[in-house]
Design an enzyme around this catalytic site. Sequence first.
Site, short mmCIF file in Angstrom:
data_model
loop_
_atom_site.label_atom_id
_atom_site.label_comp_id
_atom_site.label_asym_id
_atom_site.label_seq_id
_atom_site.Cartn_x
_atom_site.Cartn_y
_atom_site.Cartn_z
N THR A 1 0.86 -1.19 0.00
CA THR A 1 0.00 0.00 0.00
C THR A 1 0.90 1.24 0.00
O THR A 1 1.39 1.61 -1.06
CB THR A 1 -0.99 -0.01 1.18
OG1 THR A 1 -0.29 -0.23 2.40
CG2 THR A 1 -2.03 -1.11 1.00
N THR B 1 -8.75 10.78 -0.56
CA THR B 1 -8.86 10.80 -2.04
C THR B 1 -7.49 11.03 -2.66
O THR B 1 -6.63 11.67 -2.08
CB THR B 1 -9.81 11.91 -2.48
OG1 THR B 1 -9.50 13.07 -1.73
CG2 THR B 1 -11.22 11.47 -2.21
N THR C 1 -2.63 -2.28 7.41
CA THR C 1 -2.41 -3.70 7.61
C THR C 1 -0.96 -4.13 7.48
O THR C 1 -0.23 -3.65 6.64
CB THR C 1 -3.25 -4.47 6.58
OG1 THR C 1 -4.59 -4.09 6.78
CG2 THR C 1 -3.10 -5.95 6.74
N ASN D 1 -0.24 11.11 6.96
CA ASN D 1 -1.45 10.71 7.67
C ASN D 1 -2.49 11.81 7.84
O ASN D 1 -3.61 11.53 8.24
CB ASN D 1 -1.08 10.11 9.02
CG ASN D 1 -0.58 8.70 8.85
OD1 ASN D 1 -1.31 7.84 8.39
ND2 ASN D 1 0.69 8.48 9.15
N LYS E 1 4.11 -6.89 3.91
CA LYS E 1 3.81 -5.49 3.60
C LYS E 1 3.39 -4.80 4.90
O LYS E 1 2.96 -5.44 5.86
CB LYS E 1 2.71 -5.36 2.55
CG LYS E 1 1.38 -5.89 2.96
CD LYS E 1 0.22 -4.96 3.23
CE LYS E 1 0.47 -3.52 3.32
NZ LYS E 1 -0.75 -2.85 3.94
N GLU F 1 5.97 4.66 7.79
CA GLU F 1 5.58 5.91 7.14
C GLU F 1 6.42 7.09 7.62
O GLU F 1 6.46 7.39 8.81
CB GLU F 1 4.10 6.20 7.42
CG GLU F 1 3.21 5.24 6.65
CD GLU F 1 1.76 5.52 6.90
OE1 GLU F 1 0.98 5.26 5.99
OE2 GLU F 1 1.42 5.99 7.99
#
Lengths: 411, 411
Positions: A161, A411, A198, A406, A187, A284
Site C-alpha cells: 500500500t 482521495t 495492515t 497521515n 507489507k 511511514e
Amino acid sequence: MKQALTEKEIVRKIDSGGILTPKGFKAGGIHAGLRYSKLDIGVILSDSPASCAAVYTTSHFQAAPIKVTKDSITKEGKIQAVIVNSACANACTGQRGLDDAYKMRSLTSQAFNVAEHYIAVASTGVIGEFLPMDKIETGIQSLVPGKMKGNAEDFQTAILTTDTVMKSSCFAAEINGKTVRVGGTAKGSGMIHPNMATMLGFITTDANVPPQHLNTALKEVTDITFNQITVDGDTSTNDMVLVLANGEAGNEPLSPEHPEWSVFVQLLKESCESLAKQIAKDGEGATKLVEVSVIGAASNEEARAVAKQIVGSNLVKTAIYGADANWGRIIGAVGQANAYVNPDLVDVKLGSIEMLKASNPLIYSEEEAKAYLERDKIEISVNLNVGSGSGMAWGCDLSYDYVKINASYRT
Amino acid sequence: MKQALTEKEIVRKIDSGGILTPKGFKAGGIHAGLRYSKLDIGVILSDSPASCAAVYTTSHFQAAPIKVTKDSITKEGKIQAVIVNSACANACTGQRGLDDAYKMRSLTSQAFNVAEHYIAVASTGVIGEFLPMDKIETGIQSLVPGKMKGNAEDFQTAILTTDTVMKSSCFAAEINGKTVRVGGTAKGSGMIHPNMATMLGFITTDANVPPQHLNTALKEVTDITFNQITVDGDTSTNDMVLVLANGEAGNEPLSPEHPEWSVFVQLLKESCESLAKQIAKDGEGATKLVEVSVIGAASNEEARAVAKQIVGSNLVKTAIYGADANWGRIIGAVGQANAYVNPDLVDVKLGSIEMLKASNPLIYSEEEAKAYLERDKIEISVNLNVGSGSGMAWGCDLSYDYVKINASYRT
C-alpha cells in the site's frame, strides 16, 4: 573435538532468495484496476496442499477475509493457494463484506482448481468500502498459471500500500540431512493513508512440519519478531502472518521432540525478524530504523514490553528524528512500561555510548551522541539489572512526513 | 413541588476565579534565574495547615520532589505551603537530587516559618540535571510574604514550561449552608522539549474536608479528569495533582456519609475537568481540542479505556489535524482497546454526523464532515451498545509543530 554449532550458526541467509526459493511454490501478481496503475491482486500457489499456520490481528474488528481464512485453515490445517488484494481492506463491511470474501475464495477455487478449504484470503486497504467484485473476478481469472508471468516480485508488489519498498527474506539450513528453506515477504508501512494499516506476512517453506507444530513455531516466533515492531502503536483490522510448509524438502516430519526442531524455529525466526525489520525501516515517513535491546529484566516478556514501550514512544521517536540524545525520554518510557523496574539500577546506552549507569547520569560527548543519531540505524540498549530476561523491539523515527502522510485526505 | 437540583446544577462556575478565590490562600511567583527571563519559582500558602490529598505519577522513576512531598503528607495529612520550580525536574538525580529536594523544603520552612512536614515540593523541567541550589535559595527568600507581589497569575506563570497559556478554574456551591469554593491551576503541554513532560495540578478549597476523605474524592475525580487526557501517551516522572482544603468556608467536616458529599465531589470534578481540558487544548503543537465520549460500554472503566485509546491514537490525531473524516481509524482504535466490544454493534458519530451504525458504514456528506473537522473543538461519540458504562477523554490533534517542538535540541 569441535564444539557443536549453535542454531544461529547453522542457519544461513540466502541473499537474493524469497517466497519462491523453497521448492514447490509459484506466485504472481496482476493489475486488476483496484488501484490506478499498480499491481493489486497477488497469489501464492503451492504444488500440493501445504501445512499451514497463521496468526491474526487482536483487533475486536477482524476483517471479513480473516474470518474466511480461519474457516479454511480450521478444516484440515492445510492451504494450497493464498489470494491477496490491496486497495480495499474489506473490513467493517458487514454481511455483504463476508459474502464477498467467500466469493473471492470460490472464484480462486474455480480458477486454480483447488478445493475451497485449501484457500486463504487476505485484503489490505481502506476500511468500510466494499470490494469491487467484478474487478476481483476478472483479476483472479487472469492470475491462472500459464497466464501469469509468475514471479515473487509481482506478488510482493501487488500486496503493497504506502510501502516504499518490497520486503523479502530467505534463509536455509540442513535439517535431518535435507536442505530446508524458508522464504518470506511482507507489507506494512505503519498506519497508513487511508486506513491501509495492515501488516501482512507470507512465509513459504519446503520443510515437512505438521500443522499443529507449525502453529507452535509460528506463535513462538511472531511474539519475538512481528509483534515487536511498531510504527505508531495502532493495530489494524486485517493483520495476518501465514506460513505454508509443503514438505518438498523431504525431511522427516518435524515436531518439538525432534532434535533439530530448534534449528527450524531459528530458521523461521530469522525470516520473520528480517521482514519485521524491513517493515519498521519502511515505516511511514521513517528516516531511521530503531532497534531497542533490553536485558536484565525479570522475564523475557517484561524485557519485550520495555523494549516496545521505548520504540513506541512519540517522544523517543521525535528525539531520534531530531538527532537529540535525550535519554530522559528513554527513561520516561521505561518508567511507564508494564514490567518490574528498580528505579535505582537502570543502565542506558545509545550505540556504545553509556548515558546512564545505575540510574545516575554519566558525562558523555553531546557531539558524539549527535553524530551517532544521524546514522540510519539507531541502537538503544537498556539493562534493568533485576533479572535475566531479554528482548528486542524495532521501530522508526517520527518525522514531519509521518504527519504529512497521515493528515492528507483519503482521495 | 420543585424537583431537587442535580449536583451539576448546584455547582456554578466563577469565571475570573482561581487558586486565590477560596478564602485563606496566598500565592506568588518570582524569577530566580533558573530560566532566562520567565518566572520560575512559585508558592501557594494557606493561612493555616490545610487537609491535603495528592496523586502522583505511576512512573517507576518518581522524581525526588515527589518523594519529599509524600514524606510531608504522610506525617499529618496536612500542608500549608507548596513550593514549585520550573526548568529543572530534579528527576534521575540520585541521592544528591533527593538531598536537594529536602533542602528546598527546609529553606521554605525557614523562610515562611512553617513546619517542614507542612511543606510540599514540586519540580518540572529537564530530567537528569541538578537543581542550582544557590538560585533556589535566593529565590525562596524573595518569595516571603510582604516581599512578593502575591497574586495567582505569578504562581501560574512560574510553573509553566512549553505551555502557551496559563490554566485556571474556579467553581463554587452551597454546602451545609456555606459557600464552598474550589480553585485550581495546572501546567502541562504534552511531552515537551526537553523532557519537561510534567503535568502539575494545584487545587485550593476553603471546604472543610478531613485528609482521608479529601483523598477519596481526589482519587475518584482524577480517574475521570486528569487521567483521561493524553497529548502523546508518555507519562512524566514528576506528575502530581495536589489539593489543599483549609476549612475556612466554615462548613461542618465532609465525608462520603454527608448528604452533600456528592456536591463537593462534583465541585472538585468540575475544577479538575476544566483544567484537564485546558491542558489538552494547549498540547504541544495542538490546533484543536478533541473530546471523545463513549457510552454503552460494559463498565465505566471500559468506556474510559476506549475513549482514551481513541484520543491517543496517532492516526486519529493526524486525521483530525488534516480534517479527514477517517472513521476507520476510530474503529481501529476501538478494536485495540482493552474492553469488551461486540464488533457488530458499534455506532460512531463525529459531532452530530452519524458515520457508523451497528458497525455498518452510513452515507454522509464528506463536505459536511470536513467542515466540522475544521472547528477548534472536535467531538467524537462512540456507542458500544453492550452495557451502560460511560466515560470521556480529551486530547488534541498531532501536527507538524508537535514534531518540530519535540525534534529540536535541548539547548
